[in-house]
Design a protein around this motif. Structure first.
Motif, short mmCIF file in Angstrom:
data_model
loop_
_atom_site.label_atom_id
_atom_site.label_comp_id
_atom_site.label_asym_id
_atom_site.label_seq_id
_atom_site.Cartn_x
_atom_site.Cartn_y
_atom_site.Cartn_z
N HIS A 102 28.40 -21.91 -48.38
CA HIS A 102 29.16 -21.79 -50.44
C HIS A 102 27.74 -22.36 -51.36
N GLY A 103 27.92 -21.81 -52.85
CA GLY A 103 26.41 -22.54 -53.66
C GLY A 103 25.40 -21.65 -53.30
N ALA A 104 24.37 -22.02 -54.16
CA ALA A 104 23.60 -21.13 -54.76
C ALA A 104 22.18 -21.13 -53.49
N LYS A 105 22.63 -21.15 -52.65
CA LYS A 105 21.74 -21.48 -51.51
C LYS A 105 21.84 -19.90 -50.67
N GLY A 106 22.96 -20.07 -50.84
CA GLY A 106 23.94 -19.23 -49.68
C GLY A 106 24.01 -17.60 -50.39
N ILE A 107 23.46 -16.82 -51.12
CA ILE A 107 23.54 -16.16 -51.96
C ILE A 107 22.43 -14.91 -51.95
N SER A 108 22.23 -13.90 -52.17
CA SER A 108 21.04 -12.66 -52.00
C SER A 108 21.79 -11.95 -52.45
N LEU A 109 20.32 -10.87 -52.78
CA LEU A 109 20.52 -9.78 -53.51
C LEU A 109 20.26 -8.13 -52.28
N ILE A 110 21.07 -7.30 -52.37
CA ILE A 110 21.28 -6.23 -50.99
C ILE A 110 20.77 -5.22 -52.03
N VAL A 111 20.29 -4.13 -51.87
CA VAL A 111 20.53 -2.99 -52.11
C VAL A 111 21.13 -1.66 -51.02
N ALA A 112 21.59 -1.64 -52.18
CA ALA A 112 22.69 -0.69 -50.86
C ALA A 112 22.74 1.07 -51.57
N GLU A 113 22.28 1.99 -50.82
CA GLU A 113 22.16 3.49 -51.25
C GLU A 113 23.35 4.18 -50.92
N VAL A 114 24.39 4.35 -52.14
CA VAL A 114 25.39 4.76 -51.63
C VAL A 114 26.33 6.36 -51.54
N ASP A 115 25.52 6.86 -51.45
CA ASP A 115 25.63 7.90 -52.04
C ASP A 115 26.45 8.21 -49.84
N ASP A 116 27.50 8.79 -49.99
CA ASP A 116 28.48 8.86 -48.41
C ASP A 116 28.06 8.18 -47.66
N LEU A 117 28.11 6.88 -48.62
CA LEU A 117 27.93 5.69 -47.36
C LEU A 117 29.37 5.72 -47.23
N PRO A 118 29.24 5.23 -45.68
CA PRO A 118 31.08 4.61 -45.07
C PRO A 118 31.25 2.77 -45.29
N GLY A 119 32.87 2.91 -45.81
CA GLY A 119 32.77 1.95 -45.68
C GLY A 119 32.39 0.93 -47.54
N HIS A 173 28.07 6.81 -61.45
CA HIS A 173 26.63 7.68 -61.51
C HIS A 173 26.02 6.71 -60.46
N ALA A 174 26.44 6.22 -60.47
CA ALA A 174 25.42 4.66 -59.47
C ALA A 174 25.05 5.12 -58.06
N ASP A 175 23.44 5.38 -58.10
CA ASP A 175 23.44 6.20 -55.87
C ASP A 175 22.82 4.48 -55.69
N ILE A 176 22.22 3.86 -56.54
CA ILE A 176 21.56 2.60 -56.32
C ILE A 176 22.08 1.51 -56.26
N ILE A 177 22.64 0.43 -55.44
CA ILE A 177 23.72 -0.19 -55.59
C ILE A 177 22.80 -1.99 -56.11
N ILE A 178 22.30 -2.75 -56.22
CA ILE A 178 21.57 -3.60 -56.20
C ILE A 178 23.08 -5.17 -55.90
N ILE A 179 23.94 -5.87 -54.70
CA ILE A 179 24.97 -6.11 -54.27
C ILE A 179 24.86 -7.78 -54.43
N VAL A 180 25.05 -8.36 -55.40
CA VAL A 180 25.48 -10.24 -55.30
C VAL A 180 26.29 -10.57 -53.58
N ALA A 181 25.44 -10.46 -52.99
CA ALA A 181 26.52 -11.25 -51.40
C ALA A 181 26.11 -12.54 -51.11
N ARG A 182 27.19 -12.90 -50.50
CA ARG A 182 26.89 -14.07 -49.54
C ARG A 182 26.53 -14.44 -48.18
N THR A 183 25.11 -14.41 -48.22
CA THR A 183 25.00 -14.35 -46.81
C THR A 183 25.00 -16.07 -46.27
N GLY A 184 25.01 -16.61 -46.63
CA GLY A 184 25.05 -17.96 -46.11
C GLY A 184 26.62 -19.22 -46.80
#
Length: 383
Positions: free
Chosen positions: A181-198, A168-179
């Motif tokens: 390895h390790g703790a300092k390379g992780i960011s939280l990114i919010v995706a509004e996923v309705d009809d989102l390509p990919g 059912h989720a329309d909004i998903i907080i994604i834990v992703a690696r933006t840098g």
């Protein structure tokens, strides 16, 4: 009508009594009659979220200016408590209301809060948080999902599993690696996923229990999300998770204690009604002592939980204490429900009996929100 607890929790108020009654009415009317159907379809009805929002139960501890109820975690706790007492493990309330929105409240910009929170509070949108990956489990520093910067977008690739509310989720907080390895390379990114390509919702996961709970896999293939959807500074995701996880673990503990209390109530009632050799089975010492032990265990758990809720409402709950209540209460939940199931004999093994569903649903409580082995590791480091 719920049987009152042996004592009144110190953090309860008349206002919270009113919230409890609203929540109890909601679960009794909208969820309990549909539990078997929800289990068959592996999710609640989409309309159930709208009804929860209309009842004022969603985002009840989020500030009112963002559509929330303006309460504290105690307000969330009474709703979770009523859910546990109702025997409901289908609605992913704790993820949608007690956990995910608080990342937005704590780390989001004013624009992000006003864009996302009101729709979550109304139930128009449903939210999820995508942490776990195949092969990572509780080790969040090992996340492999990547978010590569490309102009004003992040290009996200990876896979997540065991995601509650994923259908059912329309909004998903994604834990992703933006840098790196390790703790300092992780960011939280919010995706509004309705009809989102990919973006792809993967297979619905067939679980041992909690069959009505919406759980599935997610996949991202060159999915583009605006950089402005990141929560807080880049590379701060791991620390944001560590700050919020105590509330998640406390929410799991509320569910654990309430479910165990329900199990004792159901088993006691059955033992008074079921007869063997001409008398109620509760009159047999072995059975009476089993129930006495379970009743004592849940009362001990309740007092520990109340202590932790009081700490959290006062802003004093630390990660170690949250780990202690999470592992201890969920171990207790599994143990008590197992012993209560035995009271029902063969009927306890039949899925049409609530105790059987509770037995199957309890086991995962020792696993998610950080396995109990990880909880003990965190505790031991503080000694």
């Amino acid at each position: 009508m719920q049987k009152p607890l042996p004592y009144r929790s110190s953090w309860m108020t008349e206002e919270l009594d009113d919230v409890s009654l609203i929540a109890r009415t909601f679960f009794e009317r909208e969820v309990v009659p549909n539990i078997e159907r929800f289990a068959e379809q592996h999710e609640v009805d989409r309309e159930t979220w709208l009804k929860a929002g209309a009842a004022g139960l969603l985002l009840i501890s989020v500030p009112e200016e963002y559509g929330g109820g303006g309460g504290t975690f105690a307000h969330e706790a009474v709703v979770l408590q009523e859910q546990g007492w109702a025997g409901d493990d289908a609605l992913g309330y704790h993820i949608h209301s007690a956990i995910t929105p608080h990342y937005i409240v704590e780390y989001g910009t004013e624009e992000q809060k006003r864009a996302w929170l009101p729709k979550l509070a109304s139930g128009e949108h449903v939210c999820a948080i995508a942490m776990t990956e195949p092969g990572t489990g509780s080790d969040l520093q090992a996340v492999k999902t990547t978010a590569r910067r490309d102009g004003n977008d992040y290009v996200i690739n990876g896979a997540k599993t065991f995601i509650t509310n994923a259908s059912h989720a329309d909004i998903i907080i994604i834990v992703a690696r933006t840098g790196d390895h390790g703790a300092k390379g992780i960011s939280l990114i919010v995706a509004e996923v309705d009809d989102l390509p990919g973006f792809t919702r993967g297979r619905v996961l067939r679980k041992i229990g909690q069959h009505g709970n919406d759980t599935r896999e997610l996949a991202f293939a060159d999915m583009r999300v605006p950089v402005v959807n990141r929560l807080g500074e880049e590379g701060q995701g791991f620390y944001q998770l560590m700050h919020q996880l105590p509330q998640e673990r406390l929410a799991v503990s509320v569910i654990a204690v309430a479910a165990a209390e329900l199990a004792v109530r159901l088993a006691t009632q059955y033992a008074k009604e079921r007869k063997a050799f001409g008398k109620p089975i509760i009159e047999f010492q072995t059975m009476a002592h089993r129930l006495a032990e379970c009743a004592t265990d849940v009362l001990a758990a309740r007092t520990f939980l109340d202590h932790c809720i009081g700490l959290h409402v006062d802003g004093k709950l630390d990660a170690v204490t949250a780990s202690q209540i999470k592992y201890w209460s969920t171990d207790m939940q599994v143990s008590v429900i197992d012993r209560c199931l035995q009271v029902f004999g063969g009927y306890g093994y039949m899925m049409e009996y609530p105790i059987a569903r509770m037995y199957a649903g309890a086991r995962v409580q020792q696993i998610y929100a950080g396995t109990n082995e990880i909880m003990k590791e965190l505790i031991s480091r503080s000694l």
